[in-house]
Scaffold this motif. Structure first.
Motif, PDB file in Angstrom:
ATOM      1  N   LEU A  88       1.007  -1.176  -0.177  1.00 28.53           N
ATOM      2  CA  LEU A  88      -0.074  -0.047   0.088  1.00 28.53           C
ATOM      3  C   LEU A  88       0.907   1.223  -0.024  1.00 28.53           C
ATOM      4  O   LEU A  88       1.431   1.483   0.969  1.00 28.53           O
ATOM      5  CB  LEU A  88      -1.042  -0.093   1.258  1.00 28.53           C
ATOM      6  CG  LEU A  88      -2.122   0.769   1.155  1.00 28.53           C
ATOM      7  CD1 LEU A  88      -3.195   0.456   0.094  1.00 28.53           C
ATOM      8  CD2 LEU A  88      -2.756   0.689   2.496  1.00 28.53           C
ATOM      9  N   TRP A 109      -7.417   0.298  11.681  1.00 26.98           N
ATOM     10  CA  TRP A 109      -6.678  -0.002  10.704  1.00 26.98           C
ATOM     11  C   TRP A 109      -5.427  -0.619  11.419  1.00 26.98           C
ATOM     12  O   TRP A 109      -4.575   0.178  12.025  1.00 26.98           O
ATOM     13  CB  TRP A 109      -6.555   0.963   9.705  1.00 26.98           C
ATOM     14  CG  TRP A 109      -5.702   0.507   8.472  1.00 26.98           C
ATOM     15  CD1 TRP A 109      -4.411   1.044   8.304  1.00 26.98           C
ATOM     16  CD2 TRP A 109      -5.742  -0.400   7.503  1.00 26.98           C
ATOM     17  NE1 TRP A 109      -3.865   0.361   7.246  1.00 26.98           N
ATOM     18  CE2 TRP A 109      -4.800  -0.414   6.837  1.00 26.98           C
ATOM     19  CE3 TRP A 109      -6.884  -1.314   7.256  1.00 26.98           C
ATOM     20  CZ2 TRP A 109      -4.734  -1.391   5.563  1.00 26.98           C
ATOM     21  CZ3 TRP A 109      -6.771  -2.125   6.208  1.00 26.98           C
ATOM     22  CH2 TRP A 109      -5.690  -2.159   5.230  1.00 26.98           C
ATOM     23  N   PRO A 130      -1.712  -0.727  10.165  1.00 34.27           N
ATOM     24  CA  PRO A 130      -0.738  -0.441   9.015  1.00 34.27           C
ATOM     25  C   PRO A 130       0.183  -1.404   8.677  1.00 34.27           C
ATOM     26  O   PRO A 130       0.656  -1.644   7.504  1.00 34.27           O
ATOM     27  CB  PRO A 130      -0.024   0.696   9.888  1.00 34.27           C
ATOM     28  CG  PRO A 130       0.045   0.665  10.995  1.00 34.27           C
ATOM     29  CD  PRO A 130      -1.501  -0.120  11.387  1.00 34.27           C
ATOM     30  N   TRP A 136      -8.765   5.705  -2.874  1.00 30.84           N
ATOM     31  CA  TRP A 136      -9.112   4.706  -1.757  1.00 30.84           C
ATOM     32  C   TRP A 136     -10.201   4.993  -0.665  1.00 30.84           C
ATOM     33  O   TRP A 136     -10.806   3.956  -0.348  1.00 30.84           O
ATOM     34  CB  TRP A 136      -7.491   4.655  -1.091  1.00 30.84           C
ATOM     35  CG  TRP A 136      -6.487   3.852  -1.543  1.00 30.84           C
ATOM     36  CD1 TRP A 136      -5.419   4.503  -2.135  1.00 30.84           C
ATOM     37  CD2 TRP A 136      -6.614   2.541  -1.804  1.00 30.84           C
ATOM     38  NE1 TRP A 136      -4.767   3.185  -2.484  1.00 30.84           N
ATOM     39  CE2 TRP A 136      -5.301   1.934  -2.170  1.00 30.84           C
ATOM     40  CE3 TRP A 136      -7.576   1.523  -1.308  1.00 30.84           C
ATOM     41  CZ2 TRP A 136      -5.114   0.871  -2.369  1.00 30.84           C
ATOM     42  CZ3 TRP A 136      -7.294   0.004  -1.743  1.00 30.84           C
ATOM     43  CH2 TRP A 136      -5.993  -0.090  -2.198  1.00 30.84           C
ATOM     44  N   GLU A 160      -1.962   8.587   6.380  1.00 32.88           N
ATOM     45  CA  GLU A 160      -2.858   8.480   5.237  1.00 32.88           C
ATOM     46  C   GLU A 160      -3.780   7.184   5.446  1.00 32.88           C
ATOM     47  O   GLU A 160      -5.310   7.280   5.332  1.00 32.88           O
ATOM     48  CB  GLU A 160      -2.348   8.309   3.907  1.00 32.88           C
ATOM     49  CG  GLU A 160      -1.867   9.820   3.372  1.00 32.88           C
ATOM     50  CD  GLU A 160      -1.115   9.630   2.159  1.00 32.88           C
ATOM     51  OE1 GLU A 160      -1.017  10.728   1.260  1.00 32.88           O
ATOM     52  OE2 GLU A 160      -0.456   8.707   1.809  1.00 32.88           O
ATOM     53  N   GLN A 161      -3.206   6.088   5.789  1.00 34.00           N
ATOM     54  CA  GLN A 161      -3.853   4.982   6.036  1.00 34.00           C
ATOM     55  C   GLN A 161      -4.840   5.054   7.144  1.00 34.00           C
ATOM     56  O   GLN A 161      -6.212   4.679   6.962  1.00 34.00           O
ATOM     57  CB  GLN A 161      -2.864   3.916   6.165  1.00 34.00           C
ATOM     58  CG  GLN A 161      -2.169   3.294   5.103  1.00 34.00           C
ATOM     59  CD  GLN A 161      -1.076   2.287   5.552  1.00 34.00           C
ATOM     60  OE1 GLN A 161      -1.534   1.264   6.259  1.00 34.00           O
ATOM     61  NE2 GLN A 161      -0.019   2.309   4.817  1.00 34.00           N
ATOM     62  N   LEU A 212       0.763   4.061   0.781  1.00 33.18           N
ATOM     63  CA  LEU A 212       0.284   5.308   1.511  1.00 33.18           C
ATOM     64  C   LEU A 212       1.263   5.453   2.830  1.00 33.18           C
ATOM     65  O   LEU A 212       1.463   4.488   3.300  1.00 33.18           O
ATOM     66  CB  LEU A 212      -1.178   4.978   1.685  1.00 33.18           C
ATOM     67  CG  LEU A 212      -2.130   4.932   0.642  1.00 33.18           C
ATOM     68  CD1 LEU A 212      -3.397   4.503   1.106  1.00 33.18           C
ATOM     69  CD2 LEU A 212      -2.146   6.351  -0.153  1.00 33.18           C
ATOM     70  N   PHE A 268      -8.913   4.299   6.394  1.00 30.64           N
ATOM     71  CA  PHE A 268      -9.457   3.244   6.804  1.00 30.64           C
ATOM     72  C   PHE A 268      -9.854   3.023   8.080  1.00 30.64           C
ATOM     73  O   PHE A 268     -10.615   2.092   8.724  1.00 30.64           O
ATOM     74  CB  PHE A 268      -8.310   2.052   6.623  1.00 30.64           C
ATOM     75  CG  PHE A 268      -7.626   1.972   5.238  1.00 30.64           C
ATOM     76  CD1 PHE A 268      -8.766   1.699   4.246  1.00 30.64           C
ATOM     77  CD2 PHE A 268      -6.436   2.308   5.090  1.00 30.64           C
ATOM     78  CE1 PHE A 268      -8.238   1.631   2.894  1.00 30.64           C
ATOM     79  CE2 PHE A 268      -5.974   2.198   3.570  1.00 30.64           C
ATOM     80  CZ  PHE A 268      -6.793   1.729   2.598  1.00 30.64           C
ATOM     81  N   PRO A 283      -5.232   8.854  -2.711  1.00 34.45           N
ATOM     82  CA  PRO A 283      -5.958   8.766  -1.394  1.00 34.45           C
ATOM     83  C   PRO A 283      -7.495   8.837  -1.594  1.00 34.45           C
ATOM     84  O   PRO A 283      -8.185   8.086  -0.875  1.00 34.45           O
ATOM     85  CB  PRO A 283      -5.437   9.793  -0.385  1.00 34.45           C
ATOM     86  CG  PRO A 283      -4.008   9.831  -1.249  1.00 34.45           C
ATOM     87  CD  PRO A 283      -3.933   9.738  -2.618  1.00 34.45           C
ATOM     88  N   PRO A 301      -0.887  -4.748   5.281  1.00 39.04           N
ATOM     89  CA  PRO A 301      -0.535  -4.920   3.777  1.00 39.04           C
ATOM     90  C   PRO A 301       0.565  -5.742   3.660  1.00 39.04           C
ATOM     91  O   PRO A 301       0.955  -6.452   2.985  1.00 39.04           O
ATOM     92  CB  PRO A 301      -0.288  -3.668   3.065  1.00 39.04           C
ATOM     93  CG  PRO A 301      -1.151  -2.700   3.987  1.00 39.04           C
ATOM     94  CD  PRO A 301      -1.319  -3.240   5.464  1.00 39.04           C
ATOM     95  N   VAL A 321       1.455   5.988   6.892  1.00 39.06           N
ATOM     96  CA  VAL A 321       0.773   5.501   8.107  1.00 39.06           C
ATOM     97  C   VAL A 321      -0.528   6.465   8.311  1.00 39.06           C
ATOM     98  O   VAL A 321      -1.569   5.962   8.687  1.00 39.06           O
ATOM     99  CB  VAL A 321       1.627   5.130   9.202  1.00 39.06           C
ATOM    100  CG1 VAL A 321       0.654   4.910  10.508  1.00 39.06           C
ATOM    101  CG2 VAL A 321       2.606   4.046   9.064  1.00 39.06           C
ATOM    102  N   THR A 335     -13.040   2.462  -0.008  1.00 40.07           N
ATOM    103  CA  THR A 335     -13.377   2.064   1.491  1.00 40.07           C
ATOM    104  C   THR A 335     -15.091   2.508   1.708  1.00 40.07           C
ATOM    105  O   THR A 335     -15.645   1.495   2.544  1.00 40.07           O
ATOM    106  CB  THR A 335     -12.551   3.080   2.620  1.00 40.07           C
ATOM    107  OG1 THR A 335     -11.178   2.475   2.294  1.00 40.07           O
ATOM    108  CG2 THR A 335     -12.711   2.480   3.793  1.00 40.07           C
TER     109      THR A 335
END
Length: 267
Positions: free
Chosen positions: A119, A134, A136, A167, A125-126, A121, A130, A164, A139, A123, A171
């Motif tokens: 992924l 989520w 990290p 994504w 952004e994740q 992205l 998400f 993003p 993935p 941390v 989601t």
């Protein structure tokens, strides 16, 4: 500037070695009249003089900066040619190519990161996309488990080019589907009914954001949703028993399409 000392009478092979060009290129430039050897031996072999070598050097320089042969001829022979303007135009083209190559390089970096990390992205952004629950490391764990599969490569190719915002859309679509699955189960929708089948098809469409999902693969995935503690806990949080209900819905849909869930494989 080239060293032209003793250059008179150089053969095609000697000139090719001196200027690091091919004999074929020299023959071509001779044929089109761009640079012709000024001398010939009694046997008819071509020989280049010092002046020929100087012109060849200029051709090589202009060719290396990207000018076409017709443009090189004009720069060398046409007194009306504005050489600085021609070079500025070439500089602009080079700048465009550099920009394209830089974009290509950035795309390659993202592709590498997607293949290696799963992924591309940060941390932060994740977490923003998400949610706070989520993991990290998810993935990377998936990469360790599935990294040698064709589906991982397909996923990485999609992930590398996804923004993003895209994504977030994936989601949101997944969350909406999960909510509608739970609502259908609560409403007593039975597996095998048109409403349940429509949700099964929608699941395949939503999942295609990761990689194409065949019906047999969907059967295997639904089985994993039910048997894997992590997946089962996720769906049970949405609605207790949802993973099992969805697996039955997928099985019923598979049977309607001539697939025996008991023998379905990941293909």
């Amino acid at each position: 500037m080239p060293d032209t000392t003793g250059a008179a009478g150089l053969t095609v092979g000697q000139v090719a070695a001196r200027l690091d060009v091919t004999v074929r290129a020299l023959h071509h430039w001779d044929e089109i009249g761009l640079v012709r050897p000024s001398l010939r031996t009694a046997g008819g072999y071509r020989l280049y003089t010092a002046a020929d070598l100087e012109r060849l050097h200029r051709v090589v320089v202009y060719r290396e900066i990207g000018l076409g042969l017709d443009r090189i001829r004009a720069v060398l022979d046409d007194p009306a040619t504005d050489v600085p303007a021609a070079l500025r135009a070439q500089r602009a083209q080079v700048a465009d190519r550099v920009e394209r190559l830089q974009r290509l390089g950035a795309g390659l970096d993202r592709m590498i990161e997607a293949h290696e990390r799963g992924l591309p992205l940060t941390v932060e952004e994740q977490a923003g996309i998400f949610g706070p629950d989520w993991d990290p490391e998810g993935p990377a764990k998936a990469r360790a488990r599935y990294g040698d599969t064709a589906q991982w490569r397909q996923y990485a190719e999609r992930a590398a080019s996804r923004t993003p915002e895209e994504w977030r859309a994936v989601t949101a679509a997944t969350a909406a589907l999960d909510g509608d699955l739970a609502s259908a189960m609560e409403a007593g929708v039975a597996p095998g009914t048109p409403e349940a089948d429509a949700l099964v098809e929608r699941h395949r469409a939503v999942f295609a954001a990761y990689f194409p999902l065949t019906r047999e693969m969907q059967v295997c995935l639904a089985r994993t949703y039910e048997s894997d503690p992590g997946f089962a806990a996720h769906y049970d949080t949405i609605r207790p028993g949802l993973a099992s209900w969805f697996r039955r819905a997928v099985d019923a849909s598979a049977r309607a399409h001539g697939i025996d869930p008991a023998t379905a494989t990941w293909r």
